[in-house]
Design an enzyme around this catalytic site. Structure first.
Site, PDB file in Angstrom:
ATOM      1  N   ASP A  31       0.839  -1.271  -0.527  1.00 43.36           N
ATOM      2  CA  ASP A  31      -0.102  -0.179   0.268  1.00 43.36           C
ATOM      3  C   ASP A  31       1.006   1.039  -0.450  1.00 43.36           C
ATOM      4  OD1 ASP A  31       0.987  -0.590   3.035  1.00 43.36           O
ATOM      5  OD2 ASP A  31      -0.554   0.338   3.662  1.00 43.36           O
ATOM      6  N   SER A  33       2.028   4.582  -0.926  1.00 47.39           N
ATOM      7  CA  SER A  33       1.583   6.245  -1.533  1.00 47.39           C
ATOM      8  C   SER A  33       2.321   6.693  -2.737  1.00 47.39           C
ATOM      9  CB  SER A  33       1.295   7.163  -0.407  1.00 47.39           C
ATOM     10  OG  SER A  33       2.283   6.941   0.211  1.00 47.39           O
ATOM     11  N   THR A  36       6.132   7.231  -1.540  1.00 44.56           N
ATOM     12  CA  THR A  36       6.974   6.231  -1.103  1.00 44.56           C
ATOM     13  C   THR A  36       7.234   5.071  -2.006  1.00 44.56           C
ATOM     14  OG1 THR A  36       5.935   6.326   0.866  1.00 44.56           O
ATOM     15  CG2 THR A  36       6.905   3.993   0.572  1.00 44.56           C
ATOM     16  N   ARG A  40      10.818   4.226  -3.945  1.00 43.02           N
ATOM     17  CA  ARG A  40      11.240   2.689  -3.792  1.00 43.02           C
ATOM     18  C   ARG A  40      12.063   2.539  -5.412  1.00 43.02           C
ATOM     19  NH1 ARG A  40      10.573   2.622   1.649  1.00 43.02           N
ATOM     20  NH2 ARG A  40       8.663   1.879   2.459  1.00 43.02           N
ATOM     21  N   LYS A 143      -6.564  -0.353   6.759  1.00 40.99           N
ATOM     22  CA  LYS A 143      -5.298  -0.439   7.231  1.00 40.99           C
ATOM     23  C   LYS A 143      -5.188   0.988   7.418  1.00 40.99           C
ATOM     24  CE  LYS A 143      -1.146   0.328   6.637  1.00 40.99           C
ATOM     25  NZ  LYS A 143       0.035  -0.109   6.405  1.00 40.99           N
ATOM     26  N   GLU A 184      -3.002  -0.153  13.161  1.00 40.88           N
ATOM     27  CA  GLU A 184      -0.951   0.286  13.226  1.00 40.88           C
ATOM     28  C   GLU A 184      -1.016   1.665  13.880  1.00 40.88           C
ATOM     29  OE1 GLU A 184       0.606   0.173   9.138  1.00 40.88           O
ATOM     30  OE2 GLU A 184       2.201   0.083   9.980  1.00 40.88           O
ATOM     31  N   LYS A 226      -1.584  -3.540  14.214  1.00 41.74           N
ATOM     32  CA  LYS A 226      -0.200  -4.041  13.386  1.00 41.74           C
ATOM     33  C   LYS A 226       0.483  -3.589  14.213  1.00 41.74           C
ATOM     34  CE  LYS A 226       1.772  -3.221   8.558  1.00 41.74           C
ATOM     35  NZ  LYS A 226       1.293  -2.984   7.169  1.00 41.74           N
ATOM     36  N   GLY A 269       9.038  -2.521   9.728  1.00 44.96           N
ATOM     37  CA  GLY A 269       9.893  -1.081  10.075  1.00 44.96           C
ATOM     38  C   GLY A 269      11.411  -0.733  10.164  1.00 44.96           C
ATOM     39  N   GLY A 270      12.444  -1.448   8.496  1.00 43.31           N
ATOM     40  CA  GLY A 270      13.276  -0.728   8.342  1.00 43.31           C
ATOM     41  C   GLY A 270      14.495  -2.202   9.050  1.00 43.31           C
ATOM     42  N   SER A 297       2.611  -8.647   8.921  1.00 42.92           N
ATOM     43  CA  SER A 297       2.580  -8.192   7.768  1.00 42.92           C
ATOM     44  C   SER A 297       3.212  -7.115   6.622  1.00 42.92           C
ATOM     45  CB  SER A 297       1.067  -7.087   8.538  1.00 42.92           C
ATOM     46  OG  SER A 297       0.657  -5.673   7.155  1.00 42.92           O
TER      47      SER A 297
HETATM   48  C1  5MM Z   1       4.018  -0.003   2.689  1.00 48.81           C
HETATM   49  O1  5MM Z   1       4.103   0.797   3.562  1.00 48.81           O
HETATM   50  C2  5MM Z   1       2.856   1.595   3.914  1.00 48.81           C
HETATM   51  C3  5MM Z   1       2.696   2.733   3.035  1.00 48.81           C
HETATM   52  O2  5MM Z   1       3.747   3.292   3.796  1.00 48.81           O
HETATM   53  P1  5MM Z   1       3.683   5.387   3.302  1.00 48.81           P
HETATM   54  O3  5MM Z   1       2.068   5.286   3.581  1.00 48.81           O
HETATM   55  O4  5MM Z   1       4.474   6.625   3.973  1.00 48.81           O
HETATM   56  O5  5MM Z   1       3.376   5.095   1.743  1.00 48.81           O
HETATM   57  C4  5MM Z   1       3.417   0.884   5.539  1.00 48.81           C
HETATM   58  O6  5MM Z   1       2.459   1.688   5.820  1.00 48.81           O
HETATM   59  C5  5MM Z   1       3.322  -0.339   6.148  1.00 48.81           C
HETATM   60  O7  5MM Z   1       2.355  -1.101   5.473  1.00 48.81           O
HETATM   61  C6  5MM Z   1       4.522  -0.179   7.103  1.00 48.81           C
HETATM   62  O8  5MM Z   1       5.018   0.593   7.047  1.00 48.81           O
HETATM   63  C7  5MM Z   1       4.453  -1.258   7.385  1.00 48.81           C
HETATM   64  O9  5MM Z   1       5.826  -1.489   6.069  1.00 48.81           O
HETATM   65  P2  5MM Z   1       7.122  -1.976   6.218  1.00 48.81           P
HETATM   66  O10 5MM Z   1       7.693  -1.543   5.400  1.00 48.81           O
HETATM   67  O11 5MM Z   1       7.717  -0.973   7.628  1.00 48.81           O
HETATM   68  O12 5MM Z   1       6.733  -3.773   6.381  1.00 48.81           O
END
Ligand code: 5MM
Length: 346
Positions: A31, A33, A36, A40, A143, A184, A226, A269-270, A297
């Site tokens: 998901d 945005s 983000t 990537r 979410k 989350e 989450k 989370g990185g 997730s």
């Molecule tokens: C996939 O990243 C999600 C969307 O992030 P943005 O709204 O900042 O674009 C994010 O919410 C994601 O679902 C969570 O942070 C978990 O992803 P990670 O990479 O931390 O497992």
């Protein structure tokens, strides 16, 4: 409308959907945005066009065999409106393979008024109107992410309480509109804080969210949490190992979560792909008596090697799907406490 024709009333109960998302399977967070996903794609030198985003997500969603380990995929607003090459909506591509489509409904982070750099998440305005549309597009869960920094005096009670309200009202609306809310709250890894500081911040944050969820009459069996694992800050000199992460995470969750919650799906989370899998494995090994399913997730920790394998080239579809399937399979093993680092090479 009769109950038979009402999509909300005739849908599987929210309890069933919540369980299907975390019992023996995990969730792919796809998901990102627009900002983000651009970051990537920049890392692999691919332009973030609508077609590239569509095509990348179609590659992920059609990877053969992921349905054995992935019970749901979180989509972004743009993606739930896109189609696969054969014209099938991407949400339908998932659903016909038994993977439940979900939708990110928050509108991102904004500065918290009057704070020194803390954030609040927007997205409640208009949500009661957006949820039925997402449901009609195939989403069965949602979410909403809030974030908390750890540091000198952070997170503040103000940030924790303001975001607990937003999370809980979002969850109440989802239940009313027939979608399972994934709540989350994410305590960020950024910084040099200790694992104990992460523990305290996570405990305070979760306690506030669950108090407020109860106040807003959100049924715990119909939601998922989450959240972050309890880990050392990314820049901390001393890094806790998997066993300590697992122990601290289980202790922290046990302090604050209700037993009726069906599951916790961790974000990465990185963390690196391997670290996220190893931690999840240790958590499941340590948490085998926990009342909740302990699943994943992940966004980055499921997609990082798939993205690198794809590189925007249609000819790399196979290697990208293989990379995703490998992470999904290894995290599936971690749910059983059966992951071993040697499996990375097999
Ligand atoms: C996939 O990243 C999600 C969307 O992030 P943005 O709204 O900042 O674009 C994010 O919410 C994601 O679902 C969570 O942070 C978990 O992803 P990670 O990479 O931390 O497992």
């Amino acid at each position: 409308m009769s109950e038979q024709n009402d999509p909300v009333a005739s849908a599987p109960a929210l309890e069933e959907t919540a369980l299907a998302l975390c019992d023996g399977k995990g969730i792919l967070a796809a998901d990102e945005s627009s900002g983000t996903i651009k970051k990537r794609f920049d890392q692999i030198g691919v332009e973030s066009t609508e077609e590239n985003r569509r095509s990348y997500r179609e590659i992920l969603f059609t990877a053969e065999g992921i349905e054995e380990f992935i019970g749901g995929v979180i989509l972004f607003d743009e993606t739930i409106r896109q189609q696969a090459g054969d014209g099938t909506p991407l949400a339908g591509v998932l659903a016909r393979r038994g993977i439940i489509p979900g939708i990110k409904v928050d509108k991102g982070l904004k500065d918290l008024a009057g704070s020194k750099g803390e954030k609040i998440t927007e997205g409640l305005d208009g949500l009661a109107e957006r949820l039925p549309e997402y449901r009609s597009l195939g989403a069965r869960f949602a979410k909403f992410r809030t974030v908390y920094s750890v540091g000198d005096g952070l997170p503040t009670d103000y940030c924790i309480e303001a975001n607990a309200h937003v999370q809980s009202y979002y969850a109440a609306l989802c239940v009313e509109h027939g979608l399972v809310p994934i709540v989350e709250p994410e305590v960020l890894m950024d910084g040099g804080h200790s694992i104990r500081q992460c523990y305290d911040a996570t405990r305070r944050t979760l306690a506030a969210v669950f108090d407020r969820l109860a106040l807003y009459r959100v049924p715990f069996p119909q939601i998922l949490l989450k959240t972050n694992m309890v880990v050392s800050g990314a820049d901390a000199a001393v890094q806790a190992d998997e066993a300590e992460v697992a122990r601290m995470t289980i202790d922290c969750l046990s302090e604050v979560l209700p037993d009726e919650l069906p599951g916790v799906v961790f974000l990465s989370g990185g963390l690196s792909e391997q670290q996220a899998t190893a931690n999840l494995n240790a958590i499941n090994a340590a948490g085998s008596v926990a009342p909740w399913h302990l699943s994943f997730s992940y966004g980055r920790a499921l997609q990082a090697s798939a993205l690198r394998a794809w590189k925007g080239q249609p000819g790399n579809r196979g290697p990208a799907q293989e990379a995703l399937l490998k992470r999904a399979r290894l995290n599936g093993a971690a749910l059983l406490g059966e992951y071993r680092p040697e499996m990375e090479e097999q």
